[in-house]
Scaffold this active site. Structure first.
Site, PDB file in Angstrom:
ATOM      1  N   ASN A  23       0.878  -1.234   0.075  1.00 35.54           N
ATOM      2  CA  ASN A  23       0.046  -0.060  -0.074  1.00 35.54           C
ATOM      3  C   ASN A  23       0.903   1.287  -0.013  1.00 35.54           C
ATOM      4  O   ASN A  23       0.288   2.420  -0.136  1.00 35.54           O
ATOM      5  CB  ASN A  23      -0.827  -0.162   1.159  1.00 35.54           C
ATOM      6  CG  ASN A  23      -2.195  -0.882   1.070  1.00 35.54           C
ATOM      7  OD1 ASN A  23      -2.126  -1.469  -0.147  1.00 35.54           O
ATOM      8  ND2 ASN A  23      -2.990  -1.329   2.017  1.00 35.54           N
ATOM      9  N   ARG A 121     -16.797   0.980  -2.529  1.00 35.37           N
ATOM     10  CA  ARG A 121     -15.728   1.585  -2.004  1.00 35.37           C
ATOM     11  C   ARG A 121     -15.932   3.142  -3.012  1.00 35.37           C
ATOM     12  O   ARG A 121     -14.996   3.264  -4.156  1.00 35.37           O
ATOM     13  CB  ARG A 121     -14.368   1.252  -2.501  1.00 35.37           C
ATOM     14  CG  ARG A 121     -14.265  -0.142  -1.481  1.00 35.37           C
ATOM     15  CD  ARG A 121     -13.100  -0.887  -1.548  1.00 35.37           C
ATOM     16  NE  ARG A 121     -11.823  -0.243  -1.178  1.00 35.37           N
ATOM     17  CZ  ARG A 121     -10.742  -0.719  -0.979  1.00 35.37           C
ATOM     18  NH1 ARG A 121     -10.690  -2.149  -1.559  1.00 35.37           N
ATOM     19  NH2 ARG A 121      -9.713  -0.474  -0.343  1.00 35.37           N
ATOM     20  N   ASP A 124     -15.923   9.735  -3.849  1.00 34.55           N
ATOM     21  CA  ASP A 124     -16.482  11.088  -3.830  1.00 34.55           C
ATOM     22  C   ASP A 124     -15.310  11.873  -3.089  1.00 34.55           C
ATOM     23  O   ASP A 124     -15.296  13.167  -3.760  1.00 34.55           O
ATOM     24  CB  ASP A 124     -17.641  11.138  -3.030  1.00 34.55           C
ATOM     25  CG  ASP A 124     -17.511  10.496  -1.706  1.00 34.55           C
ATOM     26  OD1 ASP A 124     -16.966   9.260  -1.681  1.00 34.55           O
ATOM     27  OD2 ASP A 124     -18.308  10.808  -0.717  1.00 34.55           O
TER      28      ASP A 124
HETATM   29  C1  UD1 Z   1      -6.674   1.692   1.813  1.00 33.93           C
HETATM   30  C2  UD1 Z   1      -5.841   0.539   1.762  1.00 33.93           C
HETATM   31  C3  UD1 Z   1      -6.783  -0.672   2.048  1.00 33.93           C
HETATM   32  C4  UD1 Z   1      -7.116  -0.478   3.466  1.00 33.93           C
HETATM   33  C5  UD1 Z   1      -8.068   0.974   3.643  1.00 33.93           C
HETATM   34  C6  UD1 Z   1      -8.279   1.396   4.956  1.00 33.93           C
HETATM   35  C7  UD1 Z   1      -4.302   1.050  -0.443  1.00 33.93           C
HETATM   36  C8  UD1 Z   1      -4.022   0.769  -1.640  1.00 33.93           C
HETATM   37  N1  UD1 Z   1      -5.473   0.597   0.090  1.00 33.93           N
HETATM   38  O1  UD1 Z   1      -7.700   1.575   0.785  1.00 33.93           O
HETATM   39  O2  UD1 Z   1      -6.009  -1.698   2.030  1.00 33.93           O
HETATM   40  O3  UD1 Z   1      -8.216  -1.271   3.765  1.00 33.93           O
HETATM   41  O4  UD1 Z   1      -6.890   1.930   2.943  1.00 33.93           O
HETATM   42  O5  UD1 Z   1      -7.279   1.445   5.737  1.00 33.93           O
HETATM   43  O6  UD1 Z   1      -3.879   1.977   0.304  1.00 33.93           O
HETATM   44  N2  UD1 Z   1     -14.529   6.428   1.296  1.00 33.93           N
HETATM   45  C9  UD1 Z   1     -15.407   7.238   0.953  1.00 33.93           C
HETATM   46  N3  UD1 Z   1     -15.344   7.967  -0.241  1.00 33.93           N
HETATM   47  C10 UD1 Z   1     -14.193   8.209  -0.821  1.00 33.93           C
HETATM   48  C11 UD1 Z   1     -13.058   7.239  -0.211  1.00 33.93           C
HETATM   49  C12 UD1 Z   1     -13.291   6.384   0.826  1.00 33.93           C
HETATM   50  O7  UD1 Z   1     -16.539   7.281   1.408  1.00 33.93           O
HETATM   51  O8  UD1 Z   1     -13.971   8.956  -1.749  1.00 33.93           O
HETATM   52  C13 UD1 Z   1     -14.775   5.412   2.379  1.00 33.93           C
HETATM   53  C14 UD1 Z   1     -14.682   4.045   1.996  1.00 33.93           C
HETATM   54  O9  UD1 Z   1     -15.873   3.573   1.410  1.00 33.93           O
HETATM   55  C15 UD1 Z   1     -14.224   3.159   3.307  1.00 33.93           C
HETATM   56  C16 UD1 Z   1     -13.556   4.423   4.036  1.00 33.93           C
HETATM   57  O10 UD1 Z   1     -13.862   5.480   3.673  1.00 33.93           O
HETATM   58  O11 UD1 Z   1     -15.594   3.097   4.094  1.00 33.93           O
HETATM   59  C17 UD1 Z   1     -11.708   4.141   4.083  1.00 33.93           C
HETATM   60  O12 UD1 Z   1     -11.557   4.068   2.840  1.00 33.93           O
HETATM   61  P1  UD1 Z   1     -10.165   4.574   2.345  1.00 33.93           P
HETATM   62  O13 UD1 Z   1      -9.371   4.859   3.350  1.00 33.93           O
HETATM   63  O14 UD1 Z   1     -10.178   5.419   1.099  1.00 33.93           O
HETATM   64  O15 UD1 Z   1      -9.599   3.135   1.817  1.00 33.93           O
HETATM   65  P2  UD1 Z   1      -8.510   3.126   0.536  1.00 33.93           P
HETATM   66  O16 UD1 Z   1      -7.763   4.357   0.268  1.00 33.93           O
HETATM   67  O17 UD1 Z   1      -9.642   2.595  -0.594  1.00 33.93           O
END
Ligand code: UD1
Length: 418
Positions: A23, A121, A124
């Site tokens: 990651n 996922r 936004d």
């Molecule tokens: C990263 C990690 C993943 C880990 C996650 C949480 C990488 C490549 N992946 O994923 O392994 O499980 O962090 O530690 O680094 N969300 C929204 N809107 C957005 C973005 C996120 O609502 O635009 C929500 C997601 O649905 C989720 C939460 O925020 O419920 C956390 O997601 P996020 O921290 O963004 O995870 P990733 O970056 O996808």
């Protein structure tokens, strides 16, 4: 497609070296597109996701050379700004390309990443952040286009400390005019590693690892050389494996501070976890039940929740696991139940009554961490466990079966029967 065949019952013993963090590697590889030169990245794990990222960078016009544990990315001729849909679907992390290409070329087109096995996922927060920097965002026919030749610094407040959104906004803001603040930023160590890489290229970023990141826009970036931090989730997985098999394992190449949320819970469950030199030593007898709540870093990592649930399935007593990050991250529960685990799900909570032993069964990996949790369950189950759809596990664990075999586990990879 491959499957693992595991015969349980052997405590893990010996030394294992932890690879560079998946990651951290993926956003750093994407970030190398910002610089019109050649960057060298070391401690790059050999994973399916990394291979997909190489393919995406090449399609964008970069030259990518892989060596043992390293990757050289020459991004001088990067000109393409559209990531094909099949690659976007292959790996959600391809979304990191957005911030980097927008910063470099002023335009990027990606297909909207769909839902995945651990729940919806959305992106936004990524898009709001990029829009705040002045990018024009259009969403049509399943594609997202972000355009903005002249990005300008801005104050971005994230509704949730999303790791990916924080990283994407950081990349886009590096060369924006003026100063950007990202507030309620993700504090994960991988965000800090990205900051360190970008700063070596000449970026001016401060504050990663805290909830406010300040990015002063610069005009030029230079090639740099960077070694990726050790993978705290791979480390956590081996720590849990050592503890639940009542083994005795030394993990090399670990940053103890990054694995502390897991270490603290293992100690609470009765394991001995000690920092020794540049590594961690784990030993354990039968573990006791503990409660877990997943939270953003430095809380308990959601990426360790399935493995921890496998461990608690055989701990003494009743544990409660609350998943706060991904709504649907309980796909492994049905498979663990097939192996004799007693787990009830109620919304975001799982209640686990520890049993003496699990029993080997045929199970299916639904995603990366769910898959590895089933492997861990197989290591302690009576008889033989077959884990199908190992390709999910190959996305994020380098040579998992070799590393486990070296620690004494009975595991082999075979072709899945059709
Ligand atoms: C990263 C990690 C993943 C880990 C996650 C949480 C990488 C490549 N992946 O994923 O392994 O499980 O962090 O530690 O680094 N969300 C929204 N809107 C957005 C973005 C996120 O609502 O635009 C929500 C997601 O649905 C989720 C939460 O925020 O419920 C956390 O997601 P996020 O921290 O963004 O995870 P990733 O970056 O996808």
């Amino acid at each position: 497609m491959d499957r693992f065949i595991i015969t349980g019952g052997t405590p893990l013993k010996g030394t294992v070296r932890i690879a560079g963090a998946k990651n951290a590697t993926l956003p750093i590889m994407a970030a190398s597109l910002l610089c019109p030169g050649t960057c060298q990245i070391n401690e790059v794990p050999d994973l399916r996701d990394v291979r997909v990222m190489c393919e995406i960078l090449q399609l964008m016009g970069a030259q990518v050379e892989r060596g043992k544990g390293c990757c050289r990315i020459d991004a001088r001729n990067v000109a393409a700004c559209e990531v094909p849909e099949n690659l976007m679907r292959e790996m959600r992390s391809s979304i990191f390309i957005m911030g980097a290409l927008l910063g470099r070329l002023g335009k990027v087109k990606v297909s909207y990443p769909g839902g995945c096995a651990i729940g919806p996922r959305p992106i936004d927060l990524h898009l709001k952040g990029l829009a705040a920097l002045g990018a024009k965002i259009t969403e049509k026919h399943g594609y997202v286009v972000a355009e903005g030749k002249e990005l300008r610094g801005s104050d971005v407040h994230l509704d949730f400390p999303s790791v990916g959104a924080t990283e994407n906004i950081m990349m886009a803001a590096v060369c924006a005019r003026g100063v950007t603040f990202i507030r309620n930023a993700a504090k994960e160590p991988e965000v800090v590693d990205l900051q360190n890489f970008l700063n070596k290229m000449g970026a001016k970023i401060r504050g990663a690892g805290t909830d406010t990141i300040k990015i002063e826009g610069v005009t030029d970036l230079y090639p740099s050389n960077h070694s990726v931090i050790p993978d705290r989730i791979e480390a956590g997985t081996f720590m849990v494996a050592a503890a639940m098999t009542q083994g005795d394992v030394y993990l090399e190449n670990v940053i103890a501070e990054h694995t502390e949320p897991v270490a603290a819970k293992l100690r609470e469950a009765g394991a001995e976890v000690e920092t020794v030199g540049e590594g961690i030593h784990v030993t354990a007898r039968r573990l006791q039940a503990v409660d877990i709540k997943t939270l953003p870093y430095p809380g308990y990592p959601t990426d360790m929740q399935p493995q921890t649930m496998a461990m608690l399935s055989i701990a003494e007593g009743t544990s409660v696991v609350i998943e706060n990050i991904f709504v649907n991250r309980f796909k492994h529960v049905d498979e663990l139940r097939r192996m004799g685990a007693q787990i009830k799900i109620e919304g975001r909570a799982a209640v686990i009554h520890g049993v003496e032993r699990l029993s080997g069964a045929c199970v299916e990996a639904s995603d990366l961490r769910a898959g590895v949790a089933l492997v861990l369950a197989g290591l302690v189950a009576d008889g033989q466990t077959v884990v199908d759809h190992v390709y999910h596990i190959d996305r994020g664990y380098e040579g998992l079966e070799e590393k486990l075999k070296k620690l004494g586990a009975q595991i082999r990879r075979v072709q899945e029967a059709r």
